[in-house]
Design an enzyme around this catalytic site. Structure first.
Site, PDB file in Angstrom:
ATOM      1  N   GLY A  12      21.484   3.215 -14.448  1.00  0.00           N
ATOM      2  CA  GLY A  12      22.173   1.959 -14.372  1.00  0.00           C
ATOM      3  C   GLY A  12      22.365   1.137 -13.060  1.00  0.00           C
ATOM      4  O   GLY A  12      23.273   0.195 -12.813  1.00  0.00           O
ATOM      5  N   SER A  13      21.333   1.495 -12.085  1.00  0.00           N
ATOM      6  CA  SER A  13      21.406   0.534 -10.959  1.00  0.00           C
ATOM      7  C   SER A  13      21.392  -0.710 -11.058  1.00  0.00           C
ATOM      8  O   SER A  13      22.079  -1.789 -10.427  1.00  0.00           O
ATOM      9  CB  SER A  13      20.301   1.005 -10.088  1.00  0.00           C
ATOM     10  N   ASN A  14      20.320  -1.062 -12.263  1.00  0.00           N
ATOM     11  CA  ASN A  14      20.210  -2.576 -12.434  1.00  0.00           C
ATOM     12  C   ASN A  14      21.630  -3.346 -13.057  1.00  0.00           C
ATOM     13  O   ASN A  14      21.887  -4.292 -12.840  1.00  0.00           O
ATOM     14  CB  ASN A  14      19.178  -2.795 -13.380  1.00  0.00           C
ATOM     15  N   ASN A 101      14.457  -8.151 -21.220  1.00  0.00           N
ATOM     16  CA  ASN A 101      14.231  -7.000 -20.585  1.00  0.00           C
ATOM     17  C   ASN A 101      13.430  -7.074 -19.106  1.00  0.00           C
ATOM     18  O   ASN A 101      12.880  -7.917 -19.022  1.00  0.00           O
ATOM     19  CB  ASN A 101      13.250  -5.978 -21.621  1.00  0.00           C
ATOM     20  N   HIS A 103      10.746  -4.921 -16.785  1.00  0.00           N
ATOM     21  CA  HIS A 103       9.848  -3.757 -16.712  1.00  0.00           C
ATOM     22  C   HIS A 103       9.087  -3.590 -15.407  1.00  0.00           C
ATOM     23  O   HIS A 103       8.904  -4.635 -14.760  1.00  0.00           O
ATOM     24  CB  HIS A 103       8.559  -4.115 -17.747  1.00  0.00           C
TER      25      HIS A 103
HETATM   26  C1  GRF Z   1      14.204  -0.015 -14.340  1.00  0.00           C
HETATM   27  O1  GRF Z   1      12.999   0.423 -13.479  1.00  0.00           O
HETATM   28  C2  GRF Z   1      13.595  -1.047 -15.405  1.00  0.00           C
HETATM   29  O2  GRF Z   1      12.529  -1.721 -14.846  1.00  0.00           O
HETATM   30  C3  GRF Z   1      13.417  -0.159 -16.378  1.00  0.00           C
HETATM   31  O3  GRF Z   1      14.158   1.069 -16.388  1.00  0.00           O
HETATM   32  C4  GRF Z   1      14.618   1.202 -15.125  1.00  0.00           C
HETATM   33  C5  GRF Z   1      16.277   1.398 -15.145  1.00  0.00           C
HETATM   34  O4  GRF Z   1      16.647   1.817 -13.915  1.00  0.00           O
HETATM   35  N1  GRF Z   1      13.326  -0.938 -17.552  1.00  0.00           N
HETATM   36  P1  GRF Z   1      18.083   1.635 -13.479  1.00  0.00           P
HETATM   37  O5  GRF Z   1      18.772   2.525 -14.759  1.00  0.00           O
HETATM   38  O6  GRF Z   1      18.781   0.249 -13.726  1.00  0.00           O
HETATM   39  O7  GRF Z   1      18.306   2.026 -12.123  1.00  0.00           O
END
Ligand code: GRF
Length: 189
Positions: A12-14, A101, A103
């Site tokens: 979940g870093s994003n 989403n 990617h």
């Molecule tokens: C990201 O690299 C995104 O592009 C993909 O899943 C990954 C999630 O990373 N869909 P995080 O859990 O947000 O670090």
């Protein structure tokens, strides 16, 4: 008030980066972070930031439970951030052009079934491409095929390790995903 739901399955870093970006915004709120993985670190991290969290089973994604939940919460935008289950058609049609989403490659390159996580980066390195990057797109019924909203690219230096590649791409994700969400949600006024 515009409301966002984040769906995530892992670290979940994003998701956390997006939560922090909108923390002081009075018009846009991350209303819920939901996951199909009870152990997902994203749930603990979001809780610490005082965001409502929810665990749901894969079945609850298709049997109408999540559809009902997100509809009753008046969610404006569903943001996938490392979400590992296919989104059912019922949700796609209810939230038409309101599910996005990210990617970790320049789609249509290195996308489709099985292309997630490290598999994407391995495929990029194998292809000897000079560039990689990120794609933010609408979600439709096929993996990674929805209309592209935004792409950003970065150069792959010779002999780049997979670790460095992941780092480079992740930093693009963190830089652009919140901004694109912000623009999109304002456009949908
Ligand atoms: C990201 O690299 C995104 O592009 C993909 O899943 C990954 C999630 O990373 N869909 P995080 O859990 O947000 O670090």
């Amino acid at each position: 008030m515009k409301k966002i739901c984040i769906l995530a399955s892992g670290n979940g870093s994003n998701a956390i980066n997006i939560i922090k970006y909108f923390q002081s915004n009075k018009n846009i709120r991350i209303s819920i972070v939901a996951s199909n993985n009870q152990e997902a670190k994203v749930l603990t991290k979001a809780n610490l930031l005082k965001i409502e969290t929810l665990y749901f089973s894969p079945e609850q994604l298709i049997n109408g439970f999540m559809l009902e939940k997100l509809t009753s919460m008046n969610i404006d935008l569903i943001v996938l951030a490392g979400f590992m289950i296919k989104i059912p058609n019922s949700l796609i049609s209810r939230f038409h052009n309101r599910i996005i989403n990210i990617h970790p490659s320049l789609l249509p390159l290195h996308g489709g079934k099985g292309m997630y996580g490290i598999n994407v980066h391995k495929s990029v390195l194998k292809s000897n491409s000079k560039y990689t990057g990120i794609t933010i797109h609408f979600v439709n019924q096929n993996y990674d095929e929805g209309k592209i909203i935004f792409q950003a690219k970065c150069k792959i230096k010779p002999k780049t390790s997979i670790k460095d590649l992941i780092k480079q791409v992740k930093s693009l994700e963190h830089k652009f995903y919140p901004k694109i969400i912000h623009t999109l949600i304002n456009e949908n006024n």
